[in-house]
Design a protein around this motif. Structure first.
Motif, mmCIF file in Angstrom:
data_model
loop_
_atom_site.group_PDB
_atom_site.id
_atom_site.type_symbol
_atom_site.label_atom_id
_atom_site.label_comp_id
_atom_site.label_asym_id
_atom_site.label_seq_id
_atom_site.Cartn_x
_atom_site.Cartn_y
_atom_site.Cartn_z
ATOM 1 N N ALA A 15 0.831 -1.207 0.000
ATOM 2 C CA ALA A 15 0.000 0.000 0.000
ATOM 3 C C ALA A 15 0.862 1.252 0.000
ATOM 4 O O ALA A 15 0.554 2.245 -0.671
ATOM 5 N N THR A 16 1.971 1.235 0.746
ATOM 6 C CA THR A 16 2.861 2.387 0.799
ATOM 7 C C THR A 16 3.546 2.605 -0.548
ATOM 8 O O THR A 16 3.666 3.740 -1.023
ATOM 9 N N ARG A 17 4.008 1.517 -1.169
ATOM 10 C CA ARG A 17 4.665 1.649 -2.465
ATOM 11 C C ARG A 17 3.701 2.205 -3.520
ATOM 12 O O ARG A 17 4.076 3.037 -4.350
ATOM 13 N N ALA A 18 2.457 1.744 -3.498
ATOM 14 C CA ALA A 18 1.474 2.252 -4.455
ATOM 15 C C ALA A 18 1.194 3.732 -4.214
ATOM 16 O O ALA A 18 1.073 4.518 -5.165
ATOM 17 N N PHE A 19 1.099 4.138 -2.927
ATOM 18 C CA PHE A 19 0.859 5.548 -2.620
ATOM 19 C C PHE A 19 2.020 6.412 -3.107
ATOM 20 O O PHE A 19 1.810 7.478 -3.713
ATOM 21 N N GLU A 20 3.244 5.985 -2.832
ATOM 22 C CA GLU A 20 4.400 6.775 -3.243
ATOM 23 C C GLU A 20 4.503 6.864 -4.767
ATOM 24 O O GLU A 20 4.856 7.915 -5.318
ATOM 25 N N ALA A 21 4.174 5.776 -5.463
ATOM 26 C CA ALA A 21 4.189 5.823 -6.919
ATOM 27 C C ALA A 21 3.116 6.766 -7.456
ATOM 28 O O ALA A 21 3.345 7.515 -8.414
ATOM 29 N N GLY A 22 1.930 6.742 -6.828
ATOM 30 C CA GLY A 22 0.876 7.659 -7.240
ATOM 31 C C GLY A 22 1.229 9.108 -6.965
ATOM 32 O O GLY A 22 0.949 9.999 -7.784
ATOM 33 N N HIS A 24 4.249 10.334 -6.859
ATOM 34 C CA HIS A 24 5.277 10.703 -7.844
ATOM 35 C C HIS A 24 4.634 10.997 -9.209
ATOM 36 O O HIS A 24 5.022 11.959 -9.893
ATOM 37 N N ALA A 25 3.653 10.194 -9.614
ATOM 38 C CA ALA A 25 2.981 10.424 -10.900
ATOM 39 C C ALA A 25 2.206 11.733 -10.894
ATOM 40 O O ALA A 25 2.172 12.457 -11.897
ATOM 41 N N MET A 26 1.565 12.064 -9.758
ATOM 42 C CA MET A 26 0.827 13.320 -9.681
ATOM 43 C C MET A 26 1.775 14.512 -9.759
ATOM 44 O O MET A 26 1.516 15.500 -10.452
ATOM 45 N N LYS A 27 2.922 14.429 -9.057
ATOM 46 C CA LYS A 27 3.866 15.544 -9.070
ATOM 47 C C LYS A 27 4.611 15.662 -10.396
ATOM 48 O O LYS A 27 5.284 16.673 -10.624
ATOM 49 N N ALA A 28 4.503 14.662 -11.255
ATOM 50 C CA ALA A 28 5.112 14.783 -12.577
ATOM 51 C C ALA A 28 4.414 15.834 -13.423
ATOM 52 O O ALA A 28 4.989 16.335 -14.394
ATOM 53 N N ASN A 29 3.168 16.199 -13.045
ATOM 54 C CA ASN A 29 2.451 17.255 -13.744
ATOM 55 C C ASN A 29 2.912 18.596 -13.187
ATOM 56 O O ASN A 29 2.722 18.876 -12.003
ATOM 57 N N PRO A 30 3.526 19.465 -13.997
ATOM 58 C CA PRO A 30 4.079 20.712 -13.450
ATOM 59 C C PRO A 30 3.042 21.650 -12.868
ATOM 60 O O PRO A 30 3.334 22.386 -11.929
ATOM 61 N N ALA A 72 -1.406 2.571 -8.024
ATOM 62 C CA ALA A 72 -0.726 3.856 -8.189
ATOM 63 C C ALA A 72 -1.540 4.827 -9.038
ATOM 64 O O ALA A 72 -1.586 6.035 -8.740
ATOM 65 N N ALA A 73 -2.189 4.339 -10.088
ATOM 66 C CA ALA A 73 -2.968 5.227 -10.953
ATOM 67 C C ALA A 73 -4.156 5.829 -10.198
ATOM 68 O O ALA A 73 -4.475 7.012 -10.360
ATOM 69 N N THR A 74 -4.800 5.035 -9.349
ATOM 70 C CA THR A 74 -5.928 5.556 -8.562
ATOM 71 C C THR A 74 -5.443 6.578 -7.545
ATOM 72 O O THR A 74 -6.101 7.598 -7.300
ATOM 73 N N TRP A 75 -4.284 6.302 -6.890
ATOM 74 C CA TRP A 75 -3.733 7.276 -5.950
ATOM 75 C C TRP A 75 -3.370 8.577 -6.672
ATOM 76 O O TRP A 75 -3.603 9.675 -6.133
#
Length: 598
Positions: A15-22, A24-30, A72-75
């Motif tokens: 669950a933690t790894r999925a949250f951190e990946a999500g 990171h994906a959200m912050k990839a949007n400037p 990760a995509a849902t997070w």
């Protein structure tokens, strides 16, 4: 490291790894990364929802559930939803006591955020959310739902399950409350500006530094942004700036291939932005006006020179850029079409061979084939026709100035789709193959009407001389290079049109190494029962001479020659036409019309 220290290290759960990946994906949007939100996922925090994934408060903190699992995509979608609540001003920061929004405001704000995320995709929304959302802003939706009730699909479309995902709290810090909405608006503007730079070739990536643009890039983008007549064409053209490619193919300044929609330039040539505008406009007009296809049986280089004279005159009249020195221009040729200029200059080939196009001396800058690997092309006729027509409409609507009359005529001519080959052939039959006219005579009485049996009436019949007058000749190339498709389509079209015009028979001659006279054949037998002989070499002039000498072939009857173009030079002393395969050409300048089977 001791065993006691090893046991104190936290265990990273899925669950933690999925949250951190999500995250990171959200912050990839400037745009989302620029909003200074904080993220809390502490197990002791009481703010996260029990049945959802996250809530956001007006202090700018997103409280995520510490143990609930989501991919990760849902997070990424969930965290973006919360950050956009901040950016849209749904949870503004303020000091003092705060009144919480009612359920109508909460549902309307979540619907607006989800609708925005459909066009600004980050991650993937949960499967139980609606696929579309109603229009209107938050206030309009909230007022409508207070009056009519909240639809069940939108009642809980936030990130906190059945509880509110937006919480207003007093500002708890010593500094002034930030303006999340202005912060997000500035970030979104920067992101859109960078995306436009990427589309225009200014950047290689969204977060990267602007790339160094060359003068020809500035010139091409000027047409897209500032000159609507050629903007549509410029948007689909690619500039290939490769010094080695230009040297290998002898491109002195520039050349164009319409099929690949590519303009090849020599990057070692130094020109100003204004001169590059002129050069690129010159090549785009070559491609858009289809000069490579319009050449036909003319000399390709000479036709290219004639087109250069016409295009350069137009560009000078339209004041597009500045013409580089050494290009072809003659004020005495103003107002003439390319074909008319070709006819004027065709008499002095020795002098014209020394003239230079943008590609170089003695070389045409209109290439018959692309010099880069082929790509997936669109319908070229439709692309260039639509681009010029739409550009002309925009040019006229915006009052961008007058255009040369010759260019306007060619654009309007291109706007009309060309007639199909079979329709052109039918028009030729209508003009040159007469329909037999019946003769009425009492020598052949007709049936008398039952109401007036005593009144004789004239009969209707076709005299032999009328039948002989209404015919035509077919000289058919039966050499080994002729395709069955061309033979089938050509003979079938001839039979159908002749039948429609009541032509009883046609004189058919097969030609390969020697002519074979098939005599007069009924038009229904031309396509069905003709046995093709020969299949040797191609000598069509003996077949033409056979028809010229035939005493039973009317002097005014036209001749239709069906060939693939690989034939000898023909001399035909009567009305005639040619039926060729698509892309085929004759080794001489035809005096009659040429129909190309597609």
């Amino acid at each position: 490291m001791s065993r006691k220290q090893e046991r104190k290290q936290p265990v990273v759960t899925p669950a933690t790894r999925a949250f951190e990946a999500g995250l990171h994906a959200m912050k990839a949007n400037p745009a989302l990364r620029a909003v200074s939100a904080t993220f809390c996922r502490a197990e002791k925090c009481a703010a996260p929802p029990q049945d959802g994934l996250a809530v956001v408060d007006s202090n700018g903190t997103v409280h995520a559930h510490a143990t609930r699992y989501a991919d990760a995509a849902t997070w990424a979608w969930t965290l973006a939803h919360c950050v956009i609540h901040l950016g849209f001003g749904h949870v503004p920061a303020a000091r003092g006591e705060r009144a919480q929004p009612d359920r109508f405001d909460l549902a309307a704000r979540c619907a607006v955020v989800n609708r925005f995320l459909l066009t600004f995709p980050v991650g993937r929304p949960p499967d139980d959310l609606p696929a579309s959302y109603p229009g209107g802003d938050e206030e309009q939706l909230a007022a409508s739902w207070r009056r009519d009730g909240i639809p069940a699909a939108y009642a809980h479309c936030g990130t906190a399950g059945g509880t509110p995902d937006q919480v207003l709290v007093p500002w708890a810090h010593w500094n002034d409350p930030p303006d999340w909405q202005a912060e997000f608006a500035r970030a979104l503007t920067r992101t859109m500006s960078r995306a436009m730079d990427m589309a225009g070739g200014l950047r290689d990536e969204l977060d990267g530094q602007p790339t160094r643009r060359q003068a020809w890039d500035h010139a091409l983008n000027w047409f897209v942004s500032s000159y609507p007549l050629l903007g549509g064409i410029a948007a689909g053209m690619t500039v290939v700036a490769d010094a080695e490619l230009a040297r290998a193919h002898q491109v002195s300044v520039a050349a164009v291939n319409a099929a690949a929609a590519e303009i090849y330039i020599n990057p070692l040539v130094r020109m100003t932005d204004e001169e590059w505008r002129f050069v690129l406009a010159h090549e785009m007009l070559h491609a858009a006006l289809r000069h490579a296809d319009r050449c036909g049986a003319r000399d390709p280089y000479l036709f290219n020179v004639a087109a250069d004279y016409v295009i350069n005159g137009w560009l000078i009249e339209m004041e597009i850029g500045a013409m580089p020195s050494g290009l072809l221009f003659d004020p005495q040729l103003a107002g003439l079409s390319t074909e008319e200029v070709y006819d004027r200059i065709a008499g002095d080939l020795r002098r014209l061979r020394r003239l230079a196009t943008l590609r170089g001396k003695g070389l045409g800058d209109v290439l018959g084939h692309p010099i880069t690997p082929p790509a997936a092309y669109v319908d070229l006729d439709e692309y260039y026709r639509r681009g010029l027509a739409q550009g002309f409409d925009l040019h006229e609507a915006r009052g961008r100035g007058t255009l040369p009359a010759g260019l306007v005529e060619e654009i309007k001519a291109l706007s009309q789709p060309p007639l199909a080959w079979d329709a052109q052939l039918a028009e030729w039959f209508d003009e040159f193959v007469p329909r037999p006219e019946p003769v009425r005579s009492y020598a052949r009485p007709a049936r008398r009407q039952a109401s007036t049996p005593d009144i004789p009436r004239a009969g209707r019949y076709f005299p032999p001389e009328e039948i002989r007058r209404c015919t035509f000749g077919v000289v058919l190339d039966t050499s080994a290079s002729m395709s069955r498709t061309l033979l089938g389509k050509g003979l079938g079209a001839i039979a159908s049109y002749a039948t429609a015009r009541d032509v009883p028979a046609a004189r058919v001659v097969f030609c390969d190494a020697a002519p074979h006279d098939a005599g007069y054949l009924p038009v229904t037998d031309i396509a069905e029962k003709v046995r093709v002989r020969g299949r040797g070499g191609t000598e069509l002039q003996p077949g033409i001479d056979l028809l010229h000498r035939a005493e039973d072939f009317p002097a005014a009857a036209p001749v239709l020659v069906i060939t693939d173009g690989g034939c000898d030079v023909l001399r035909i002393r009567r009305e005639h036409a040619f039926l060729l395969r698509a892309g085929g050409s004759l080794p001489f300048t035809p005096k009659g019309p040429v129909f190309r089977v597609t």
